[in-house]
Design a protein around this motif. Structure first.
Motif, mmCIF file in Angstrom:
data_model
loop_
_atom_site.group_PDB
_atom_site.id
_atom_site.type_symbol
_atom_site.label_atom_id
_atom_site.label_comp_id
_atom_site.label_asym_id
_atom_site.label_seq_id
_atom_site.Cartn_x
_atom_site.Cartn_y
_atom_site.Cartn_z
ATOM 1 N N LEU A 144 28.855 -31.069 3.749
ATOM 2 C CA LEU A 144 27.444 -30.798 3.489
ATOM 3 C C LEU A 144 26.565 -31.150 4.673
ATOM 4 O O LEU A 144 25.547 -30.505 4.926
ATOM 5 C CB LEU A 144 26.971 -31.584 2.254
ATOM 6 C CG LEU A 144 27.575 -31.184 0.907
ATOM 7 C CD1 LEU A 144 27.131 -32.176 -0.161
ATOM 8 C CD2 LEU A 144 27.183 -29.765 0.524
ATOM 9 N N PHE A 145 26.953 -32.178 5.423
ATOM 10 C CA PHE A 145 26.099 -32.629 6.522
ATOM 11 C C PHE A 145 26.842 -32.865 7.834
ATOM 12 O O PHE A 145 26.231 -33.251 8.823
ATOM 13 C CB PHE A 145 25.323 -33.896 6.125
ATOM 14 C CG PHE A 145 26.165 -34.973 5.480
ATOM 15 C CD1 PHE A 145 26.795 -35.937 6.233
ATOM 16 C CD2 PHE A 145 26.298 -35.016 4.098
ATOM 17 C CE1 PHE A 145 27.556 -36.930 5.630
ATOM 18 C CE2 PHE A 145 27.051 -36.009 3.487
ATOM 19 C CZ PHE A 145 27.684 -36.969 4.247
ATOM 20 N N MET A 146 28.135 -32.608 7.871
ATOM 21 C CA MET A 146 28.903 -32.764 9.102
ATOM 22 C C MET A 146 29.530 -31.436 9.504
ATOM 23 O O MET A 146 29.973 -30.663 8.648
ATOM 24 C CB MET A 146 30.014 -33.798 8.924
ATOM 25 C CG MET A 146 29.550 -35.217 8.770
ATOM 26 S SD MET A 146 30.963 -36.340 8.652
ATOM 27 C CE MET A 146 30.113 -37.888 8.327
ATOM 28 N N ARG A 147 29.595 -31.211 10.808
ATOM 29 C CA ARG A 147 30.303 -30.055 11.349
ATOM 30 C C ARG A 147 31.142 -30.501 12.545
ATOM 31 O O ARG A 147 30.765 -31.415 13.280
ATOM 32 C CB ARG A 147 29.315 -28.956 11.793
ATOM 33 C CG ARG A 147 28.490 -28.380 10.665
ATOM 34 C CD ARG A 147 27.529 -27.313 11.152
ATOM 35 N NE ARG A 147 28.213 -26.109 11.648
ATOM 36 C CZ ARG A 147 27.604 -25.049 12.155
ATOM 37 N NH1 ARG A 147 26.264 -25.051 12.254
ATOM 38 N NH2 ARG A 147 28.278 -23.994 12.564
ATOM 39 N N GLY A 148 32.282 -29.846 12.717
ATOM 40 C CA GLY A 148 33.151 -30.123 13.846
ATOM 41 C C GLY A 148 33.302 -28.899 14.718
ATOM 42 O O GLY A 148 32.716 -27.846 14.459
#
Length: 589
Positions: free
Chosen positions: A103-107
């Protein structure tokens, strides 16, 4: 920590190219079409696998495909037992945290899930799933344009480099250690906070290149783990980052009461055109913690008020209600049933329980059928005899301690071993994750082991911090409930992080603290076998070797039954993260 040349893709016969596929468990029609009791329960053993492919550059382009029938707006709620132990991505190694944090992290890369459940590794913040050179020793990823943090500032290559350099910081004591061990010079690097960079992380324009000591054709799948989500250099608060991370995903954290709740609202600076993975339909998410499974199940059955817009990411149908829910066609429509690649076992602390005969006696005495019934019967789990799940490459079918013949345990055989060892009456302190169901299982386990000649003491440990506590070298427990699934499917990530004696450390996952030279040597040897069938045989042999040493008591292979309210749509399984794809969900009117 020593990592050898072998990588998962070699061991499973997969080439390091755009056509790469990884195998992962799939329930197929598990739980579908039939209702009710154990005779209709899906089986882990003998089930077929699906594949996770590597997508193209086009697959990595946003926005994410629309979910049919989805509507935008509203609030979704969750109702679970536990909060997140860690929110600093570097320290995330829990599947539950991995399910929530998209929901709030991206890699750089991530898993794209279609509405039919097909899962593909694609570029998330990167333009694609990576470019490999030197046979797998060099990997490059190029950052997309237009990426922003929650304050509107640009995501930069400094942020990318900083994310991976901070993995080496002293305060990072939990989480996977793959890049730290694989990057050239990583054995001497101490982190970025003294102003020094790691030369094997090379920045050129908008491209980052990782130089590895050995070939790892699965490095892009490694980076798909939540632990390698980006952290902004400017907003890195070191130890305190674990409390409230900065968002580059579709939502941002507004408020958090640890152990009680977490409120999220839209991040206005997230651009769906850059994101092929997340749909982000609800306006808000309200995560709620501290609910036992029975309480959440009963509220889903009642289906009133906000509970209609509520789901559980961790809680499943309570054992006390599983026959009622799965036997009711209308209720069952709101249950997602899926097989899981995990094996749940009780790790035996080999530094405290040093006699192998005592550990073997624990295996013989184990009341596997009793604990299965307490969990809800065959609809909830299948009795395990091995460490590697049947749904993971490398599994070999064996049953050293006669569970199939005597699923309720063999106290006579166990007591005989204790007598041979001169250890009848040995005290065993067992730690359980705190829950109502665990209390019931603890009673059954204590009764069975006491009957076999042990003196058992049970301890209930806070569920949120459980793995942090048992991950301490000097913990005060002889056995503890634990669970593990391969970080990506294969024998290497099923066994190396958990039984390689060279990875024993505070916060690491070799919970039995097994340090056996023969096992360590076998792990290295299996890691270098190129032929997939031979590699899988080698991992199965190591599984057997560890079980002969009785480092754990395998308990069960899970069958997930996730329940939700009647006005939650978009329920689909994410094979890459082995849980519910939270970014596909929507709130119905």
């Amino acid at each position: 920590m020593t990592f050898s040349r072998r990588n998962f893709l070699i061991a499973t016969g997969v080439a390091a190219a755009s056509s790469t596929v990884l195998t992962a468990c799939s329930s197929g029609n598990a739980g579908g079409g039939k209702s009710g009791g154990d005779k209709n329960a899906p089986k882990v053993t003998g089930n077929k696998a699906t594949t996770i492919g590597v997508g193209t550059k086009a697959d990595s382009t946003g926005p994410a495909p629309e979910v049919p029938g989805a509507v935008k707006g509203g609030t979704l709620y969750t109702m679970d037992q536990l909060d997140c132990d860690h929110l600093d991505p570097a320290q995330i190694w829990s599947s539950y945290e991995g399910w929530i944090t998209p929901l709030f992290m991206r890699g750089l890369v991530g898993y794209k899930v279609s509405t039919d459940g097909t899962t593909t590794l694609v570029g998330d913040l990167a333009t694609d799933a990576g470019t490999v050179k030197d046979g797998g020793k060099t990997w490059s990823f190029t950052l997309k344009d237009g990426l922003k943090w929650q304050d509107g500032s640009d995501i930069t290559m400094d942020d990318v480099r900083h994310t991976f350099e901070r993995l080496f910081a002293k305060f990072v004591t939990f989480g996977p250690r793959y890049p730290q061990s694989w990057l050239v010079g990583g054995d001497k690097y101490k982190g970025p906070y003294e102003g020094k960079h790691l030369d094997s992380i090379e920045i050129d324009g908008k491209t980052v290149t990782f130089h590895l000591t050995e070939a790892h054709g699965d490095f892009n799948f490694t980076l798909g783990m939540r632990a390698f989500s980006l952290v902004p250099k400017k907003h890195d608060t070191k130890e305190d980052y674990d409390k409230k991370p900065f968002s580059c995903g579709p939502y941002k954290i507004d408020a958090r009461q640890v152990g009680k709740s977490m409120s999220l609202s839209r991040n206005p600076h997230w651009d769906p055109a850059t994101d092929p993975i997340r749909n982000a339909y609800p306006d808000k998410f309200q995560l709620q913690f501290g609910f036992q499974s029975l309480a959440s199940t009963d509220r889903y059955i009642a289906d009133q008020g906000n509970d209609q817009h509520t789901l559980s990411m961790f809680n499943e149908v309570a054992a006390e209600r599983i026959q009622k829910v799965l036997g009711d066609p209308e209720l069952k429509k709101r249950v997602l049933t899926h097989l899981d690649t995990a094996t749940y076992y009780y790790a035996i602390n080999t530094t405290r329980v040093t006699d192998v005969k005592v550990r073997q006696a624990l295996n013989y005495a184990w009341p596997a059928q009793q604990t299965q019934l307490i969990r809800g019967g065959a609809s909830s789990s299948e009795i395990a005899t091995t460490i590697i799940s049947p749904l993971t490459p490398g599994h070999t079918d064996f049953d050293l301690y006669g569970k199939k013949a005597k699923p309720t345990g063999d106290p006579v055989k166990a007591k005989a071993l204790l007598k041979e060892a001169g250890k009848v009456g040995q005290k065993i302190v067992i730690a359980f994750q705190q829950s109502d169901n665990a209390v019931k299982q603890a009673v059954a386990i204590k009764g069975a082991l006491d009957k076999a000649g042990f003196d058992v003491v049970t301890k209930q440990v806070d569920k949120t911090s459980f793995y942090s506590q048992i991950g301490q070298i000097d913990n005060a427990y002889d056995m503890f409930a634990a669970g593990w699934s391969a970080d990506w499917p294969g024998g290497y990530t099923a066994l190396q992080p958990t039984f390689d004696g060279r990875v024993i450390a505070n916060g690491a996952s070799n919970w039995p603290q097994l340090n056996n030279a023969s096992v360590n040597k076998a792990i290295d040897a299996a890691s270098q076998i190129a032929d997939p069938e031979e590699a899988n045989k080698a991992w199965g042999a190591i599984d057997r070797q560890i079980m002969e040493l009785a480092a754990v008591v395998p308990d069960y292979w899970p069958i997930r039954n996730w329940f939700h309210g009647s006005k939650v749509g978009g329920f689909v399984y994410d094979s890459g993260n082995t849980g519910i794809a939270i970014t596909k969900l929507y709130a119905m009117a």
